[in-house]
Design a protein around this motif. Structure first.
Motif, short mmCIF file in Angstrom:
data_model
loop_
_atom_site.label_atom_id
_atom_site.label_comp_id
_atom_site.label_asym_id
_atom_site.label_seq_id
_atom_site.Cartn_x
_atom_site.Cartn_y
_atom_site.Cartn_z
N PHE A 1 0.82 -1.21 0.00
CA PHE A 1 0.00 0.00 0.00
C PHE A 1 0.86 1.26 0.00
O PHE A 1 1.76 1.41 0.80
N ARG A 2 0.56 2.13 -0.94
CA ARG A 2 1.32 3.39 -1.01
C ARG A 2 0.42 4.55 -1.39
O ARG A 2 0.81 5.41 -2.19
N GLY A 3 -0.78 4.57 -0.85
CA GLY A 3 -1.69 5.66 -1.12
C GLY A 3 -2.46 5.47 -2.41
O GLY A 3 -2.46 4.40 -3.01
N CYS A 4 -3.12 6.52 -2.83
CA CYS A 4 -3.95 6.46 -4.02
C CYS A 4 -3.09 6.63 -5.27
O CYS A 4 -2.40 7.64 -5.43
N ALA A 5 -3.15 5.64 -6.14
CA ALA A 5 -2.33 5.70 -7.35
C ALA A 5 -2.66 6.92 -8.19
O ALA A 5 -1.79 7.50 -8.84
N PHE A 6 -3.90 7.35 -8.13
CA PHE A 6 -4.34 8.47 -8.96
C PHE A 6 -3.85 9.79 -8.40
O PHE A 6 -3.37 10.65 -9.13
N VAL A 7 -3.95 9.93 -7.09
CA VAL A 7 -3.44 11.14 -6.46
C VAL A 7 -1.93 11.22 -6.65
O VAL A 7 -1.39 12.29 -6.96
N ASN A 8 -1.25 10.11 -6.50
CA ASN A 8 0.19 10.11 -6.71
C ASN A 8 0.55 10.53 -8.13
O ASN A 8 1.44 11.35 -8.34
N ALA A 9 -0.14 9.94 -9.09
CA ALA A 9 0.15 10.28 -10.48
C ALA A 9 -0.18 11.74 -10.76
O ALA A 9 0.57 12.43 -11.46
N PHE A 10 -1.27 12.21 -10.17
CA PHE A 10 -1.65 13.60 -10.40
C PHE A 10 -0.61 14.55 -9.82
O PHE A 10 -0.20 15.52 -10.46
N GLY A 11 -0.17 14.27 -8.62
CA GLY A 11 0.82 15.14 -7.99
C GLY A 11 2.14 15.13 -8.73
O GLY A 11 2.84 16.12 -8.80
N GLU A 12 2.44 13.98 -9.31
CA GLU A 12 3.74 13.84 -9.96
C GLU A 12 3.72 14.47 -11.35
O GLU A 12 4.64 15.20 -11.73
N LEU A 13 2.70 14.15 -12.14
CA LEU A 13 2.68 14.60 -13.53
C LEU A 13 1.89 15.88 -13.71
O LEU A 13 2.05 16.58 -14.69
N GLY A 14 1.04 16.15 -12.75
CA GLY A 14 0.33 17.41 -12.70
C GLY A 14 -0.34 17.79 -13.99
O GLY A 14 -0.85 16.95 -14.73
N ALA A 15 -0.37 19.07 -14.25
CA ALA A 15 -1.10 19.57 -15.39
C ALA A 15 -0.37 19.28 -16.70
O ALA A 15 -0.88 19.58 -17.77
N SER A 16 0.80 18.65 -16.60
CA SER A 16 1.60 18.47 -17.82
C SER A 16 1.01 17.42 -18.77
O SER A 16 1.27 17.45 -19.96
N SER A 17 0.22 16.49 -18.25
CA SER A 17 -0.34 15.48 -19.16
C SER A 17 -1.85 15.40 -19.01
O SER A 17 -2.35 14.84 -18.04
#
Lengths: 193, 193
Positions: free
Chosen positions: A101-117
DNA sequence: CGATCGCGAGAACGCTCGTTCTCGCCACAG
DNA sequence: CTGTGGCGAGAACGAGCGTTCTCGCGATCG
């Protein structure tokens, strides 16, 4: 003719992508690592997913459906409507306790890639919307008063906030206590008119 | 002798790091971009922060204190204890409406860098702990019954979940509605014994 | 049986980035 | 006035990564 059929290869690629991306983030996992973990040659990976972005989006979309399916299978098994709502948090507790378990995959991806994709942003928004719809459906069944869509939605939004907060907090603190705290809060909200 | 004194340079570097890291994530911002945004030469940047990791941690630590300071200055101004708790969500609503708002910097950093950098994990955990302590202090003042630390902590944990969930949801949906939904839930929780 | 096509393995390319090195310049000590 | 030490600007280096290209092989088709 391929060594393995396209569906098997696609599944193997997504399996590897899911565990690696989820465990370590998208940007720190290279395509080469997905190749070695999945056994799918690089060339074939690029046939299935023309770019890494496509693979990331496919990973998120598949996780969206499987996550919600797993949750709803668990909660829908409860006989009473209130119990189905509370079961969501029991399911969370079990999820939080998993070693991967490492949190929400979607929130993680959003925070990482942000508005760029934009594709990722869309996948994340779709996931959250689907989860909210599911909660609203559960909420609607709890009391006759909440058969009214607006009332059910109001409760569902609050339950969604508790869930979101519990997932994030559990990831950071490394405990599954947030699931129980969120469930207690949910119980209080359910008892309100 | 330096062109500007170390404190000014340090502040300029952290200002640039904060707006760039927060807006676009840590990994997609290079040291060169921080140099051009801050005007601090690369050599001097590396004197102030021996590695990018150090800069990231300093950015998070500074944001921790300024974030909590801004929140507490806003909430502590309210005269009644209940109003101070509810003011937290008013403050959130204002934050969500800012055009630069992009969720919780700590959650974003955690999701992006994950377990790979222990210093970041520690900074994130410290931030969440400090916020929880602040909420517990506010909760303790609401009713005599919650002067008991355990009762106040229970409420504070639930308020923290609502806040966390509101921040994440607001970032993804791009609205500030989650602040109002969380406040409504907080009102309900406050009215419980 | 021979030509051809698609495949797997992995080298190669072009780019980015964290970090360090070079060099010329200015301020000050003697 | 001259030597020196620290500075800014930016080139350089080495590693990693997304993506494409090469090559050799094995199967397929006429």
């Amino acid at each position: 003719m391929a060594t393995v059929d396209p569906d098997t290869a696609r599944t193997a690629a997504l399996d590897a992508a899911e565990s690696l991306f989820y465990a370590r983030g998208v940007q720190s996992v290279g395509m080469d690592e997905i190749r070695s973990a999945s056994g799918i040659p690089l060339k074939r990976l690029y046939q299935l997913f023309p770019s890494k972005t496509d693979l990331v989006e496919a990973y998120l979309r598949r996780r969206d459906t499987s996550w919600l399916l797993s949750l709803s299978r668990y909660a829908d098994a409860r006989p009473d409507p209130r119990g189905r709502v509370l079961a969501v948090f029991d399911w969370l507790e079990g999820w939080f306790a998993e070693p991967e378990f490492r949190g929400c995959a979607f929130v993680n991806a959003f925070g990482e890639l942000g508005a760029s994709s934009p594709g990722v942003v869309e996948a994340v928004a779709d996931h959250k919307a689907a989860f909210h719809r599911y909660l609203a459906e559960l909420a609607r069944q709890t009391t006759p008063a909440r058969a009214d869509a607006a009332r059910a939605d109001r409760l569902a939004a609050q339950l969604a906030l508790l869930t979101e907060g519990a997932i994030t907090t559990a990831a950071i603190t490394g405990t599954s206590e947030p699931a129980r705290q969120a469930q207690a809060a949910a119980r209080a909200l359910l008892s309100m008119p």
